[in-house]
Design a protein around this motif. Structure first.
Motif, PDB file in Angstrom:
ATOM      1  N   UNK A  83      -4.254   7.991 -10.221  1.00 43.31           N
ATOM      2  CA  UNK A  83      -4.619   9.404 -10.090  1.00 43.31           C
ATOM      3  C   UNK A  83      -5.584   9.631  -8.935  1.00 43.31           C
ATOM      4  N   UNK A  84      -5.338  10.639  -8.110  1.00 44.91           N
ATOM      5  CA  UNK A  84      -4.067  11.351  -8.109  1.00 44.91           C
ATOM      6  C   UNK A  84      -2.996  10.570  -7.351  1.00 44.91           C
ATOM      7  N   UNK A  85      -1.781  10.690  -7.822  1.00 45.55           N
ATOM      8  CA  UNK A  85      -0.650  10.132  -7.100  1.00 45.55           C
ATOM      9  C   UNK A  85      -0.429  10.925  -5.826  1.00 45.55           C
ATOM     10  N   UNK A  86       0.076  10.275  -4.806  1.00 39.56           N
ATOM     11  CA  UNK A  86       0.265  10.924  -3.507  1.00 39.56           C
ATOM     12  C   UNK A  86       1.743  11.026  -3.165  1.00 39.56           C
ATOM     13  N   UNK A  87       2.204  12.247  -2.888  1.00 41.37           N
ATOM     14  CA  UNK A  87       3.558  12.477  -2.394  1.00 41.37           C
ATOM     15  C   UNK A  87       3.410  12.943  -0.949  1.00 41.37           C
ATOM     16  N   UNK A  88       3.764  12.066  -0.015  1.00 41.09           N
ATOM     17  CA  UNK A  88       3.635  12.383   1.401  1.00 41.09           C
ATOM     18  C   UNK A  88       4.713  13.367   1.847  1.00 41.09           C
ATOM     19  N   UNK A  89       4.436  14.058   2.949  1.00 43.09           N
ATOM     20  CA  UNK A  89       5.362  15.071   3.455  1.00 43.09           C
ATOM     21  C   UNK A  89       6.728  14.490   3.801  1.00 43.09           C
ATOM     22  N   UNK A  90       6.802  13.241   4.197  1.00 38.38           N
ATOM     23  CA  UNK A  90       8.075  12.651   4.583  1.00 38.38           C
ATOM     24  C   UNK A  90       8.897  12.099   3.432  1.00 38.38           C
ATOM     25  N   UNK A  91       8.350  12.076   2.214  1.00 31.77           N
ATOM     26  CA  UNK A  91       9.068  11.513   1.061  1.00 31.77           C
ATOM     27  C   UNK A  91      10.088  12.516   0.526  1.00 31.77           C
ATOM     28  N   UNK A  92      11.306  12.060   0.265  1.00 31.68           N
ATOM     29  CA  UNK A  92      12.359  12.951  -0.222  1.00 31.68           C
ATOM     30  C   UNK A  92      12.954  12.500  -1.552  1.00 31.68           C
ATOM     31  N   UNK A  93      12.434  11.428  -2.128  1.00 26.72           N
ATOM     32  CA  UNK A  93      12.972  10.931  -3.388  1.00 26.72           C
ATOM     33  C   UNK A  93      12.414  11.671  -4.594  1.00 26.72           C
ATOM     34  N   UNK A  94      12.861  11.224  -5.752  1.00 26.60           N
ATOM     35  CA  UNK A  94      12.398  11.830  -7.004  1.00 26.60           C
ATOM     36  C   UNK A  94      10.914  11.532  -7.213  1.00 26.60           C
ATOM     37  N   UNK A  95      10.171  12.547  -7.610  1.00 26.95           N
ATOM     38  CA  UNK A  95       8.776  12.347  -7.970  1.00 26.95           C
ATOM     39  C   UNK A  95       8.748  11.705  -9.356  1.00 26.95           C
TER      40      UNK A  95
END
Length: 155
Positions: A83-95
């Protein structure tokens, strides 16, 4: 309360059309609820990677931070390992969310569609790292963990 208008368009792909898309529970909330795509159980001290059925395309310069839900954390000891998990702008997979049950005795059970985390989208800065031989001084200096006090434990 006055309705708050969105300030950023984020492309969203639902990988499971039967699930509810991320949404804000109340006007002005910072976190949009994410739901589990699967039924699962998580025992005391266990962790599990839970898919949400959501993929997004953030604009460059933004990040999605995945936070624990405060009610689940307070009432049941459920948190997010990183926490917190990071979703970068370039990631396109399932969260997906890595949940951890911190309760010492209770197994938690979740059904598909239950809210498990919240996603906060923020603007980010990228740094240009400049090597130097010495850092400028500061009031804190090199004082590390616990150096500012603030906790008086009974001896």
């Amino acid at each position: 309360m006055q309705d708050i208008q969105p300030t950023l368009n984020v492309q969203l792909k639902m990988l499971d059309d039967a699930l509810e898309a991320p949404s804000y529970a109340h006007p002005g909330d910072a976190g949009a609820d994410l739901r589990t795509r699967i039924d699962f159980r998580i025992g005391p001290g266990e962790r599990v990677l839970v898919p949400t059925g959501v993929a997004i395309a953030l604009p460059a310069g933004y990040v999605a931070l995945i936070h624990p839900r405060s009610g689940l954390a307070t009432k049941h000891g459920l948190t997010i390992v990183n926490a917190p998990g990071t979703v970068d702008a370039g990631y396109r997979g399932e969260i997906a969310v890595t949940l951890l049950n911190t309760d010492a005795s209770a197994t938690l059970e979740f059904k598909r569609g239950d809210r498990i985390a919240q996603m906060v989208i923020q603007r980010v800065e990228t740094a240009a790292f400049e090597r130097v031989s010495e850092l400028p001084g500061s009031v804190r200096g090199a004082g590390g963990f616990g150096s500012t006090g603030g906790f008086n434990a009974a001896q």
